[in-house]
Design a protein around this motif. Structure first.
Motif, PDB file in Angstrom:
ATOM      1  N   LEU A 507       0.857  -1.205  -0.117  1.00  0.00           N
ATOM      2  CA  LEU A 507      -0.072  -0.043   0.226  1.00  0.00           C
ATOM      3  C   LEU A 507       0.753   1.273   0.031  1.00  0.00           C
ATOM      4  CD1 LEU A 507      -2.832  -0.628   2.453  1.00  0.00           C
ATOM      5  CD2 LEU A 507      -3.273  -0.494   0.045  1.00  0.00           C
ATOM      6  N   ALA A 508       0.308   2.364  -0.839  1.00  0.00           N
ATOM      7  CA  ALA A 508       0.877   3.523  -0.580  1.00  0.00           C
ATOM      8  C   ALA A 508       0.697   4.344   0.549  1.00  0.00           C
ATOM      9  CB  ALA A 508       0.586   4.511  -1.861  1.00  0.00           C
ATOM     10  N   PRO A 509       1.556   5.148   1.184  1.00  0.00           N
ATOM     11  CA  PRO A 509       1.148   5.613   2.596  1.00  0.00           C
ATOM     12  C   PRO A 509       0.006   6.511   2.513  1.00  0.00           C
ATOM     13  CG  PRO A 509       3.629   5.740   2.156  1.00  0.00           C
ATOM     14  CD  PRO A 509       3.033   5.017   0.841  1.00  0.00           C
ATOM     15  N   LEU A 510      -0.079   7.380   1.406  1.00  0.00           N
ATOM     16  CA  LEU A 510      -1.405   7.925   1.266  1.00  0.00           C
ATOM     17  C   LEU A 510      -2.681   7.324   1.337  1.00  0.00           C
ATOM     18  CD1 LEU A 510      -0.171  10.929  -0.951  1.00  0.00           C
ATOM     19  CD2 LEU A 510      -0.528  10.992   1.744  1.00  0.00           C
ATOM     20  N   ASP A 511      -2.711   5.929   0.981  1.00  0.00           N
ATOM     21  CA  ASP A 511      -3.743   4.953   0.876  1.00  0.00           C
ATOM     22  C   ASP A 511      -4.027   4.891   2.629  1.00  0.00           C
ATOM     23  OD1 ASP A 511      -3.860   4.855  -1.921  1.00  0.00           O
ATOM     24  OD2 ASP A 511      -3.079   3.009  -1.744  1.00  0.00           O
ATOM     25  N   HIS A 512      -3.126   4.857   3.364  1.00  0.00           N
ATOM     26  CA  HIS A 512      -3.694   4.720   4.717  1.00  0.00           C
ATOM     27  C   HIS A 512      -4.222   5.905   5.426  1.00  0.00           C
ATOM     28  CE1 HIS A 512      -0.870   1.221   5.994  1.00  0.00           C
ATOM     29  NE2 HIS A 512      -0.269   1.322   4.827  1.00  0.00           N
ATOM     30  N   VAL A 513      -3.539   7.197   4.750  1.00  0.00           N
ATOM     31  CA  VAL A 513      -4.196   8.452   5.410  1.00  0.00           C
ATOM     32  C   VAL A 513      -5.758   8.454   4.730  1.00  0.00           C
ATOM     33  CG1 VAL A 513      -4.095  11.005   5.081  1.00  0.00           C
ATOM     34  CG2 VAL A 513      -1.859   9.515   5.352  1.00  0.00           C
ATOM     35  N   ARG A 514      -6.067   8.083   3.533  1.00  0.00           N
ATOM     36  CA  ARG A 514      -7.350   8.068   2.989  1.00  0.00           C
ATOM     37  C   ARG A 514      -8.252   7.461   3.987  1.00  0.00           C
ATOM     38  NH1 ARG A 514      -6.694   6.243  -1.971  1.00  0.00           N
ATOM     39  NH2 ARG A 514      -6.708   8.582  -2.911  1.00  0.00           N
ATOM     40  N   MET A 515      -7.910   6.144   4.392  1.00  0.00           N
ATOM     41  CA  MET A 515      -8.716   5.254   5.230  1.00  0.00           C
ATOM     42  C   MET A 515      -8.916   5.735   6.614  1.00  0.00           C
ATOM     43  SD  MET A 515      -9.599   2.887   3.037  1.00  0.00           S
ATOM     44  CE  MET A 515     -10.363   1.908   4.277  1.00  0.00           C
ATOM     45  N   GLN A 516      -7.861   6.385   7.259  1.00  0.00           N
ATOM     46  CA  GLN A 516      -7.924   6.731   8.704  1.00  0.00           C
ATOM     47  C   GLN A 516      -8.673   8.023   8.412  1.00  0.00           C
ATOM     48  OE1 GLN A 516      -4.030   7.666  10.437  1.00  0.00           O
ATOM     49  NE2 GLN A 516      -5.211   9.126  12.025  1.00  0.00           N
ATOM     50  N   ALA A 517      -8.709   8.799   7.649  1.00  0.00           N
ATOM     51  CA  ALA A 517      -9.578  10.025   7.666  1.00  0.00           C
ATOM     52  C   ALA A 517     -11.149   9.730   7.232  1.00  0.00           C
ATOM     53  CB  ALA A 517      -9.148  10.982   6.487  1.00  0.00           C
ATOM     54  N   ALA A 518     -11.393   8.675   6.469  1.00  0.00           N
ATOM     55  CA  ALA A 518     -12.829   8.087   6.312  1.00  0.00           C
ATOM     56  C   ALA A 518     -13.237   7.492   7.503  1.00  0.00           C
ATOM     57  CB  ALA A 518     -12.902   7.084   5.322  1.00  0.00           C
ATOM     58  N   PHE A 542       7.724  11.755   2.900  1.00  0.00           N
ATOM     59  CA  PHE A 542       7.296  11.273   4.334  1.00  0.00           C
ATOM     60  C   PHE A 542       6.551  12.418   4.991  1.00  0.00           C
ATOM     61  CE2 PHE A 542       8.075  11.056   8.573  1.00  0.00           C
ATOM     62  CZ  PHE A 542       7.971   9.777   9.004  1.00  0.00           C
ATOM     63  N   VAL A 543       7.269  13.625   4.862  1.00  0.00           N
ATOM     64  CA  VAL A 543       6.484  14.921   5.244  1.00  0.00           C
ATOM     65  C   VAL A 543       5.194  15.046   4.784  1.00  0.00           C
ATOM     66  CG1 VAL A 543       6.611  17.361   5.677  1.00  0.00           C
ATOM     67  CG2 VAL A 543       8.786  15.986   6.003  1.00  0.00           C
ATOM     68  N   GLU A 544       4.939  14.739   3.541  1.00  0.00           N
ATOM     69  CA  GLU A 544       3.745  15.037   3.013  1.00  0.00           C
ATOM     70  C   GLU A 544       2.500  14.132   3.607  1.00  0.00           C
ATOM     71  OE1 GLU A 544       1.242  14.409  -1.553  1.00  0.00           O
ATOM     72  OE2 GLU A 544       3.698  13.757  -1.183  1.00  0.00           O
ATOM     73  N   ILE A 545       3.003  12.803   4.140  1.00  0.00           N
ATOM     74  CA  ILE A 545       1.979  12.308   4.884  1.00  0.00           C
ATOM     75  C   ILE A 545       1.338  13.069   6.016  1.00  0.00           C
ATOM     76  CG2 ILE A 545       1.722  10.111   6.177  1.00  0.00           C
ATOM     77  CD1 ILE A 545       3.978   8.843   4.567  1.00  0.00           C
ATOM     78  N   TYR A 546       2.037  13.731   6.732  1.00  0.00           N
ATOM     79  CA  TYR A 546       1.564  14.456   8.004  1.00  0.00           C
ATOM     80  C   TYR A 546       0.770  15.570   7.503  1.00  0.00           C
ATOM     81  CZ  TYR A 546       4.179  11.344  11.108  1.00  0.00           C
ATOM     82  OH  TYR A 546       4.935  10.345  11.665  1.00  0.00           O
ATOM     83  N   MET A 547       1.134  16.093   6.651  1.00  0.00           N
ATOM     84  CA  MET A 547       0.548  17.375   5.935  1.00  0.00           C
ATOM     85  C   MET A 547      -0.882  16.805   5.500  1.00  0.00           C
ATOM     86  SD  MET A 547       1.663  20.206   6.536  1.00  0.00           S
ATOM     87  CE  MET A 547       3.134  21.410   6.772  1.00  0.00           C
ATOM     88  N   ALA A 548      -0.997  15.618   4.874  1.00  0.00           N
ATOM     89  CA  ALA A 548      -2.041  15.147   4.142  1.00  0.00           C
ATOM     90  C   ALA A 548      -3.238  14.742   5.335  1.00  0.00           C
ATOM     91  CB  ALA A 548      -1.964  14.078   3.356  1.00  0.00           C
ATOM     92  N   ALA A 549      -2.567  14.067   6.498  1.00  0.00           N
ATOM     93  CA  ALA A 549      -3.528  13.609   7.452  1.00  0.00           C
ATOM     94  C   ALA A 549      -4.045  14.925   8.211  1.00  0.00           C
ATOM     95  CB  ALA A 549      -2.475  12.991   8.527  1.00  0.00           C
ATOM     96  N   PHE A 550      -3.339  16.232   8.395  1.00  0.00           N
ATOM     97  CA  PHE A 550      -3.810  17.284   8.931  1.00  0.00           C
ATOM     98  C   PHE A 550      -4.679  18.053   8.279  1.00  0.00           C
ATOM     99  CE2 PHE A 550      -3.688  22.073   9.402  1.00  0.00           C
ATOM    100  CZ  PHE A 550      -4.016  22.096  10.782  1.00  0.00           C
ATOM    101  N   ASP A 551      -4.651  17.989   6.725  1.00  0.00           N
ATOM    102  CA  ASP A 551      -5.397  18.573   5.703  1.00  0.00           C
ATOM    103  C   ASP A 551      -6.919  17.768   5.554  1.00  0.00           C
ATOM    104  OD1 ASP A 551      -4.050  20.767   5.595  1.00  0.00           O
ATOM    105  OD2 ASP A 551      -3.016  19.872   3.594  1.00  0.00           O
ATOM    106  N   ALA A 552      -6.812  16.593   6.062  1.00  0.00           N
ATOM    107  CA  ALA A 552      -7.812  15.459   5.713  1.00  0.00           C
ATOM    108  C   ALA A 552      -8.596  15.265   6.921  1.00  0.00           C
ATOM    109  CB  ALA A 552      -7.262  14.155   5.319  1.00  0.00           C
TER     110      ALA A 552
END
Length: 772
Positions: A507-518, A542-552
């Motif tokens: 899995l791509a890390p941003l796929d994880h973020v998508r599921m957590q936010a959902a 790597f830093v993008e993951i945290y920004m994506a989590a915050f924005d999501a």
């Protein structure tokens, strides 16, 4: 199914692993080990009866509670499963955040005592150390400077080790610190030392204002009680957090303003800490219990176009689970009266899910896809609706929680987005439980329930090998198969798995973020989730993951990337290659000791313990493969009282060393010895729990120094070339499994495959978990 290893036959378990987990962790037994629960049905009946006992009509509810537990549909957290109905003085609550730490020596150590009492009963605890003045600040009246919060965290860490060494459940602690505390940079760097604060998870409390400053490339003041101690660049501080997490997986990040904004009790409390795995943000003395709906068990018509969650069965199961969990509040003991008062006043519960990834597989969706995220959000909303409406029904029958205020409650937190019919019901009747949903780590209970996927994590590995302890003490190796894969095999034989079967490895890390936010949108507390990252991920990505989590809209972010400090995650069987054994571990005839040479090379170490000095000499030998290894040990001391047992100890150690093979276990066994009278702090070592453990540390250090086991000094190029020429190169190859096990705390050193799921380190071989 298989025949139970217990008395009688129990066909509920799909495999021996699940049975073993039940037998070791959840089965009620007498003090001498005699089983009280003969089958898992007995366990379910025990729990159902205990939780029904607080009802006015227990008989009406016991069978309904049993039906929810049956076939692992509803999974109470481990503390409830193991403790309910046993009559033992244990808490059924998993999560505690302790009281606010006063900025005074008396207050600090009063809080340390409370932490020890809570951990003694098995509770995981969280603390915000932001309230302690920074290092170097003036301490009025004593002409001294403050030592800072990290020095006191070291004391907490030692206390936790002591509680664990005394035979209690493994301690688990969370330490948080605000992003504007003057000691935040030292907090960020604290776990760069692989031996420091190992009993803690660390998280930075990140505010919205700080994130705005990071995005604007602005400055950031580090402040304590109104005084600015230092001004830094916000982006530079954020970069330090990211570099530390990228390098050694800590600290985590908690978006604390979002947590307080989305709290249903925002009108009543301010949150500044969470429990050890992060899924429960709690106020001072806050307590919460946990339980999970097993979504994989609720899928109808799996692997067909008609596959779907049975929403009617889900609604009924959630409503029953909410009532059971509300009853736990009344049935449980509490370590401290403040915790009991807080729990009973607000009646927080944390109902979550497990088996999400397997449920998605059964309905034909790829975890991490947009469609899977939409389906996840739909399921989570259904659970939220059923939970809140069940709690309204309980309020009609038993009364709302103590601090319920309709106008303030409906205008806060998660209630703002609830459907109109739910809001109307709450307005009219009140609600029994202030907060109801949370997604916790479920590693052990998921394995107990047939190896369903853990929490909302993806499947980590579809199959792996695990050692199983048999009744006669021997071990056998069994294949552990994911629940969805096993069901596919039963329905389709050896047919290849469909393309949507993805795992954490792919899995791509941003796929994880998508599921957590959902999932987070309909969870009123928070989520324990680990975003697994490949070792070669770039720092920018790597830093993008945290920004994506915050924005999501996530409430926090925890990642895990294999690194030198915390090691690597579990290797999947298909990716493993045959490894050459180090020369030091090559098989030899152990029936005869190795011959002693006339002269041996060795080293002598001085150990100071209490008032006495002990001089420990370890002599080495080159074995048949040309590998330097420990051969004998001598200890000299003027401590007359210790001389006889020391002589016996050194004779036994030397006898083992002379037989050859992998003798690193000797140091491990010594390091595990606990002295009931207490240990002491040693320079550079921290708290050591006994003189024997200190001797073990010396021997361990010697074996690492000579390159016999992992973790020693790195050889220079010249030394490495010389070692290879002498046939010793393999001896310097680290035994990563053992080193990782020692570092992470897994007791089964020889069979350690540690993974990080739901923010929690778990050994896939022995079932050990840092969180249970």
């Amino acid at each position: 199914m298989f025949d139970s290893l217990a008395s009688g036959t129990d066909t509920r378990f799909a495999n021996k692993i699940s049975h073993q987990i039940w037998d070791m962790k959840y089965r009620m037994k007498e003090a001498d080990g005699t089983p009280v629960d003969l089958t898992v049905e007995d366990t379910w009946r025990r729990i159902a009866r205990a939780l029904a006992s607080v009802e006015k009509d227990p008989g009406q509810w016991e069978d309904r509670f049993y039906a929810a537990l049956e076939d692992f549909k509803y999974l109470p957290a481990g503390r409830i499963t193991a403790g309910a109905g046993t009559g033992r003085a244990v808490t059924l609550f998993n999560c505690f955040v302790m009281g606010t730490i006063p900025d005074s020596m008396t207050g600090i150590f009063d809080n340390l005592k409370e932490a020890a009492l809570t951990m003694q009963q098995g509770g995981g605890i969280g603390y915000d150390f932001s309230t302690i003045r920074p290092k170097g600040a003036e301490v009025k009246g004593v002409a001294a400077d403050a030592s800072g919060p990290l020095s006191f965290m070291d004391v907490w860490d030692a206390m936790c080790r002591t509680i664990m060494s005394a035979g209690s459940r493994r301690g688990a602690m969370m330490a948080t610190m605000r992003c504007d505390h003057p000691d935040i940079e030292a907090f960020i760097e604290a776990k760069r030392d692989p031996l420091r604060l190992r009993m803690f998870n660390l998280s930075v409390l990140v505010t919205d204002t700080f994130m705005e400053a990071v995005k604007a490339d602005g400055s950031w003041d580090l402040v304590f009680k109104g005084r600015v101690y230092k001004t830094v660049e916000a982006r530079g501080l954020w970069d330090k957090i990211m570099r530390a997490t990228f390098g050694y997986a800590e600290p985590g990040v908690i978006f604390i303003d979002r947590i307080n904004k989305m709290n249903n009790l925002g009108y009543l409390e301010t949150i500044s800490a969470t429990n050890p795995c992060g899924e429960q943000p709690l106020p001072p003395y806050g307590a919460c219990l946990l339980g999970s709906i097993n979504l994989a068990r609720l899928v109808k018509n799996p692997f067909t176009p008609e596959a779907e969650i049975d929403l009617g069965a889900l609604d009924e199961l959630v409503r029953t689970a909410v009532r059971m969990m509300d009853n736990v509040v009344d049935a449980s003991r509490f370590p401290l009266p403040q915790q009991e008062a807080e729990a009973k006043a607000k009646r927080r519960i944390g109902l979550g899910v497990t088996g999400l990834a397997d449920a998605l597989l059964l309905v034909g969706l790829r975890y991490g896809s947009e469609e899977a995220a939409v389906r996840t959000e739909t399921w989570m909303k259904a659970i939220a609706r059923s939970s809140y409406l069940a709690s309204v029904d309980l309020a009609k029958e038993k009364g709302a929680f103590q601090f319920f205020d309709a106008e303030k409650y409906l205008a806060s937190g998660n209630m703002m987005q609830m459907d109109d019919d739910v809001r109307a019901a709450v307005r009219e009747h009140g609600i029994r439980n202030a907060l109801l949903t949370s997604i916790a780590p479920t590693g052990t209970i998921s394995l107990y329930a047939g190896n369903v996927s853990s929490g909302i994590e993806p499947v980590f590995a579809y199959a792996y090998k695990r050692k199983v302890l048999l009744p006669d003490g021997s071990r056998t190796e069994e294949e552990v198969v994911d629940y969805a894969v096993q069901l596919w095999r039963e329905l389709h034989g050896d047919a290849p798995l469909p393309a949507h079967f993805v795992s954490a490895q792919t899995l791509a890390p941003l796929d994880h973020v998508r599921m957590q936010a959902a999932a987070q949108k309909w969870i009123d507390s928070s989520i324990s989730k680990t975003i697994n990252c490949p070792e070669d991920i770039s720092f920018e990505d790597f830093v993008e993951i945290y920004m994506a989590a915050f924005d999501a809209g996530c409430k926090g972010c925890t990642t895990y990337r294999p690194n030198e400090v915390t090691g690597s995650v579990l290797s999947v069987e298909t990716a493993k290659k045959e490894e050459q054994k180090p020369a030091a571990l090559l098989p030899r005839d152990l029936s005869h000791p190795m011959p002693r040479h006339e002269a041996l090379e060795g080293r002598t170490y001085k150990l100071k313990w209490e008032e006495n000095a002990y001089y420990i000499t370890v002599n080495d030998i080159l074995d048949e493969a040309g590998v330097r290894r420990p051969f004998e040990v001598f200890i000299n001391t003027k401590d007359v009282a210790a001389q006889s047992w020391i002589a016996a100890l050194t004779l036994m150690i030397s006898a083992v060393f002379r037989r050859g093979g992998d003798v690193s276990f000797v140091a491990e066994e010594l390091q595990g010895v606990f002295d009931a009278r207490g240990g002491q702090f040693l320079p550079g070592k921290g708290y050591v729990k006994s003189l024997v453990a200190a001797i073990g540390d010396v021997i361990d250090g010697h074996m690492r120094e000579i390159g016999f086991i992992a973790g020693g000094r790195k050889l220079t190029k010249a030394e490495l070339a010389e070692a290879k020429a002498a046939g010793q190169g393999a001896a310097a190859v680290p035994d990563l499994g053992r080193a990782r096990a020692q570092r992470d705390g897994c007791p089964d050193y020889g069979n350690c495959d540690v993974v990080v799921e739901n923010g929690c380190k778990t050994c896939k071989q022995c079932g050990w978990s840092a969180c249970s």
